[in-house]
Design a protein around this motif. Structure first.
Motif, PDB file in Angstrom:
ATOM      1  N   UNK A  54     121.497 -46.760 -68.509  1.00  0.00           N
ATOM      2  CA  UNK A  54     121.046 -48.306 -69.289  1.00  0.00           C
ATOM      3  C   UNK A  54     122.224 -48.465 -70.671  1.00  0.00           C
ATOM      4  N   UNK A  55     121.989 -47.435 -71.145  1.00  0.00           N
ATOM      5  CA  UNK A  55     122.775 -47.492 -72.225  1.00  0.00           C
ATOM      6  C   UNK A  55     123.848 -48.506 -72.474  1.00  0.00           C
ATOM      7  N   UNK A  56     124.561 -48.427 -74.023  1.00  0.00           N
ATOM      8  CA  UNK A  56     125.613 -49.260 -73.906  1.00  0.00           C
ATOM      9  C   UNK A  56     126.807 -47.664 -73.733  1.00  0.00           C
ATOM     10  N   UNK A  57     126.538 -47.050 -73.430  1.00  0.00           N
ATOM     11  CA  UNK A  57     127.043 -45.324 -73.600  1.00  0.00           C
ATOM     12  C   UNK A  57     127.395 -44.907 -72.661  1.00  0.00           C
ATOM     13  N   UNK A  58     128.109 -45.821 -71.351  1.00  0.00           N
ATOM     14  CA  UNK A  58     127.452 -45.819 -70.187  1.00  0.00           C
ATOM     15  C   UNK A  58     127.887 -43.673 -69.505  1.00  0.00           C
ATOM     16  N   UNK A  59     128.123 -43.890 -68.958  1.00  0.00           N
ATOM     17  CA  UNK A  59     128.254 -42.352 -68.355  1.00  0.00           C
ATOM     18  C   UNK A  59     129.502 -42.750 -67.348  1.00  0.00           C
ATOM     19  N   UNK A  60     130.590 -42.160 -66.697  1.00  0.00           N
ATOM     20  CA  UNK A  60     131.265 -42.220 -65.768  1.00  0.00           C
ATOM     21  C   UNK A  60     131.100 -41.731 -65.172  1.00  0.00           C
ATOM     22  N   UNK A  61     132.141 -42.379 -63.757  1.00  0.00           N
ATOM     23  CA  UNK A  61     131.573 -42.375 -61.807  1.00  0.00           C
ATOM     24  C   UNK A  61     131.565 -40.858 -62.086  1.00  0.00           C
ATOM     25  N   UNK A 246     107.065 -48.864 -61.062  1.00  0.00           N
ATOM     26  CA  UNK A 246     106.703 -50.231 -60.188  1.00  0.00           C
ATOM     27  C   UNK A 246     107.165 -51.336 -60.576  1.00  0.00           C
ATOM     28  N   UNK A 247     106.576 -51.546 -62.403  1.00  0.00           N
ATOM     29  CA  UNK A 247     107.088 -52.631 -63.170  1.00  0.00           C
ATOM     30  C   UNK A 247     108.635 -53.026 -63.679  1.00  0.00           C
ATOM     31  N   UNK A 248     108.586 -51.737 -64.603  1.00  0.00           N
ATOM     32  CA  UNK A 248     109.522 -51.565 -65.680  1.00  0.00           C
ATOM     33  C   UNK A 248     110.698 -51.763 -65.103  1.00  0.00           C
ATOM     34  N   UNK A 249     111.330 -51.118 -64.314  1.00  0.00           N
ATOM     35  CA  UNK A 249     112.672 -51.513 -63.557  1.00  0.00           C
ATOM     36  C   UNK A 249     113.385 -53.701 -63.655  1.00  0.00           C
ATOM     37  N   UNK A 250     111.695 -53.745 -63.488  1.00  0.00           N
ATOM     38  CA  UNK A 250     111.990 -55.097 -63.130  1.00  0.00           C
ATOM     39  C   UNK A 250     112.194 -55.995 -64.624  1.00  0.00           C
ATOM     40  N   UNK A 251     111.748 -55.567 -66.051  1.00  0.00           N
ATOM     41  CA  UNK A 251     111.339 -55.780 -67.217  1.00  0.00           C
ATOM     42  C   UNK A 251     112.988 -54.815 -67.786  1.00  0.00           C
ATOM     43  N   UNK A 252     112.807 -54.002 -68.033  1.00  0.00           N
ATOM     44  CA  UNK A 252     113.751 -53.230 -68.537  1.00  0.00           C
ATOM     45  C   UNK A 252     115.036 -53.036 -67.113  1.00  0.00           C
ATOM     46  N   UNK A 253     116.479 -52.829 -67.534  1.00  0.00           N
ATOM     47  CA  UNK A 253     117.722 -52.626 -67.109  1.00  0.00           C
ATOM     48  C   UNK A 253     118.577 -52.981 -67.775  1.00  0.00           C
ATOM     49  N   UNK A 254     120.007 -52.914 -66.876  1.00  0.00           N
ATOM     50  CA  UNK A 254     120.299 -53.385 -67.720  1.00  0.00           C
ATOM     51  C   UNK A 254     121.598 -54.245 -68.291  1.00  0.00           C
ATOM     52  N   UNK A 311     107.534 -47.295 -73.909  1.00  0.00           N
ATOM     53  CA  UNK A 311     108.040 -46.658 -74.876  1.00  0.00           C
ATOM     54  C   UNK A 311     110.010 -46.548 -74.856  1.00  0.00           C
ATOM     55  N   UNK A 312     109.494 -45.355 -73.819  1.00  0.00           N
ATOM     56  CA  UNK A 312     110.793 -44.548 -73.936  1.00  0.00           C
ATOM     57  C   UNK A 312     111.820 -45.197 -73.560  1.00  0.00           C
ATOM     58  N   UNK A 313     111.285 -45.997 -72.444  1.00  0.00           N
ATOM     59  CA  UNK A 313     112.347 -47.319 -71.294  1.00  0.00           C
ATOM     60  C   UNK A 313     113.034 -47.951 -72.773  1.00  0.00           C
ATOM     61  N   UNK A 314     111.537 -48.520 -73.151  1.00  0.00           N
ATOM     62  CA  UNK A 314     112.308 -49.471 -74.606  1.00  0.00           C
ATOM     63  C   UNK A 314     113.519 -48.808 -75.237  1.00  0.00           C
ATOM     64  N   UNK A 315     113.223 -47.918 -75.929  1.00  0.00           N
ATOM     65  CA  UNK A 315     113.617 -46.726 -77.003  1.00  0.00           C
ATOM     66  C   UNK A 315     115.440 -46.325 -75.994  1.00  0.00           C
ATOM     67  N   UNK A 316     115.203 -46.601 -74.658  1.00  0.00           N
ATOM     68  CA  UNK A 316     116.435 -46.087 -74.237  1.00  0.00           C
ATOM     69  C   UNK A 316     117.595 -47.629 -73.907  1.00  0.00           C
ATOM     70  N   UNK A 321     121.075 -44.149 -79.237  1.00  0.00           N
ATOM     71  CA  UNK A 321     121.241 -42.625 -78.607  1.00  0.00           C
ATOM     72  C   UNK A 321     120.631 -41.675 -79.203  1.00  0.00           C
ATOM     73  N   UNK A 322     121.468 -41.875 -80.546  1.00  0.00           N
ATOM     74  CA  UNK A 322     120.609 -40.756 -81.592  1.00  0.00           C
ATOM     75  C   UNK A 322     119.113 -41.147 -82.053  1.00  0.00           C
ATOM     76  N   UNK A 323     118.486 -41.778 -81.850  1.00  0.00           N
ATOM     77  CA  UNK A 323     116.862 -42.241 -81.929  1.00  0.00           C
ATOM     78  C   UNK A 323     116.380 -41.289 -80.780  1.00  0.00           C
ATOM     79  N   UNK A 324     116.879 -40.678 -79.694  1.00  0.00           N
ATOM     80  CA  UNK A 324     115.845 -40.118 -79.318  1.00  0.00           C
ATOM     81  C   UNK A 324     115.128 -38.460 -79.972  1.00  0.00           C
ATOM     82  N   UNK A 325     116.332 -38.251 -81.343  1.00  0.00           N
ATOM     83  CA  UNK A 325     115.726 -37.436 -82.375  1.00  0.00           C
ATOM     84  C   UNK A 325     115.059 -37.508 -83.106  1.00  0.00           C
ATOM     85  N   UNK A 326     114.055 -38.785 -83.010  1.00  0.00           N
ATOM     86  CA  UNK A 326     112.429 -38.925 -83.738  1.00  0.00           C
ATOM     87  C   UNK A 326     110.791 -37.944 -83.013  1.00  0.00           C
TER      88      UNK A 326
END
Length: 401
Positions: A54-61, A246-254, A311-316, A321-326
């Motif tokens: 989801x984040x801007x720092x995408x994992x590689x294939x 069921x709903x969040x992937x439609x609201x928050x995705x890449x 809220x976690x999906x919104x955070x992602x 990513x450093x916000x995870x420390x909170x």
């Protein structure tokens, strides 16, 4: 509907499992090994791979495919460690050995299913992850309904059904190329050097790992305590997953650019679950007064779990990513509190319920503060305070444990 059917079938499976023979050492072993085998999937796929998709720092294939290989291996190892801990506690008899083997097989297959489903979810396709447990839960419910002669035989048959259904579903995933478009579209190399995965890994490992420590501590309590703890865990997880998966992937995705829709959804969801929890808790107090506080704790947990998941999906998506420390400090503090509380005569199921619920409530509170959602931060903050109060009160009154 897929998510709802999946969760309902899971609850029916649980009810069928406990209806004839009740909680036992076999059900304790099943729940413990199932959760432990799912731990690498939760930590590495849900907690690290998904946010990196989801984040801007995408994992590689290549990095993604490593997850698909090593997480199933880790799941196998986790069940092995769990079996060793059960044996050390004197909880493994000869008739429990098939349960250990089937739990290991099921954990490996589940890990691969989640890897592909999460990849599709990151692309805004939610139905695979919503239905991920449906075939296994449905078949297991049918199998458990058969009058098996003992609790151990019931658990063994149920685990065989889970493993068989998950394997068949994995074959469908592979043939339908579920998630492969997302995986094959990942970059060959990272856009820049980053440490995003370390933030996600630390948060996920501390969170899920800490909860497994709590479950391991619960094994020192009388047999069946872990099974009784799993009942509200399943209910809370089912309610949250039914709506959020069921709903969040439609609201928050890449490709999501604004958190407005997710905030609106959280308020509506919190209001609905809060109202249901209020009436449910009131009914529990009236009809089962000896367990009134247990119903209140579960009601608070329902709202906290939904808030934490959204809220976690919104955070992602919307925080670095450093916000995870909170939230990293939350679980170690709660695990330490459990370790201290376990010395008290009043420590029991109610305290465990509060500990689990507090993980969601406190984490949701901190993330919502960071996202600037003051209203829901206040709600989760008050829930956290209520859970701490019930926890302390239960330790002072052993008859409530």
């Amino acid at each position: 509907m897929l998510s709802l059917a999946s969760q309902v079938s899971g609850l029916l499976q649980l009810a069928a499992l406990l209806w004839r023979h009740g909680p036992s050492n076999a059900t304790d072993a099943y729940f413990y090994l199932f959760n432990l085998g799912n731990l690498p999937t939760q930590i590495l796929i849900v907690g690290v791979l998904y946010p990196m998709l989801l984040s801007q720092d995408r994992v590689t294939r290549k990095g993604s495919e490593r997850f698909g290989l090593w997480v199933p291996v880790s799941a196998l190892a986790a069940v092995g460690v769990g079996a060793a801990w059960l044996a050390a506690q004197g909880r493994v008899s000869e008739d429990l050995v098939p349960i250990l083997g089937l739990a290991a097989l099921n954990a490996v297959v589940q890990a691969r299913l989640w890897y592909l489903a999460v990849a599709a979810e990151a692309d805004g396709v939610p139905h695979w992850v919503a239905a991920i447990a449906l075939p296994a839960n449905a078949l297991a419910t049918l199998v458990v309904a058969f009058p098996w002669p003992s609790s151990t035989a019931t658990v063994t048959a149920m685990l065989a059904a889970l493993a068989a259904a998950n394997t068949a579903f994995l074959v469908i995933f592979v043939r339908r190329r579920v998630g492969r478009t997302v995986i094959e579209g990942l970059p060959a190399a990272p856009a820049r050097a980053h440490v995003a995965h370390w933030w996600f890994l630390t948060k996920s490992f501390v969170g899920y790992g800490g909860l497994m420590v709590v479950q391991s501590l619960a094994l020192v309590l009388p047999p069946s305590t872990l099974t009784l703890l799993t009942l509200p865990m399943k209910i809370v997880g089912s309610v949250s997953a039914t709506f959020v998966n069921a709903v969040m992937p439609l609201i928050v995705h890449q490709n999501t650019e604004s958190p407005i829709a997710a905030r609106r959804f959280l308020r509506i969801l919190g209001g609905i679950i809060g109202a249901v929890s209020l009436f449910g808790s009131a009914g529990g107090i009236v009809f089962f007064p000896d367990y009134g506080l247990h119903f209140v704790a579960v009601g608070l947990w329902l709202v906290a779990s939904a808030s934490a998941s959204v809220s976690q999906r919104m955070m992602f998506r919307f925080l670095p990513p450093s916000a995870s420390r909170i939230t990293i400090v939350v679980v170690p503090l709660i695990v330490a509190a459990v370790a201290l509380s376990i010395q008290s005569e009043g420590f029991g199921l109610l305290a465990l319920l509060c500990a689990y619920a507090l993980v969601d409530a406190a984490s949701g509170f901190l993330v919502l503060l960071s996202l600037g959602d003051r209203l829901m931060a206040i709600v989760t903050g008050l829930i956290s305070l209520g859970l701490v109060t019930i926890w302390v009160f239960s330790l002072m009154h052993p008859e409530l444990a």
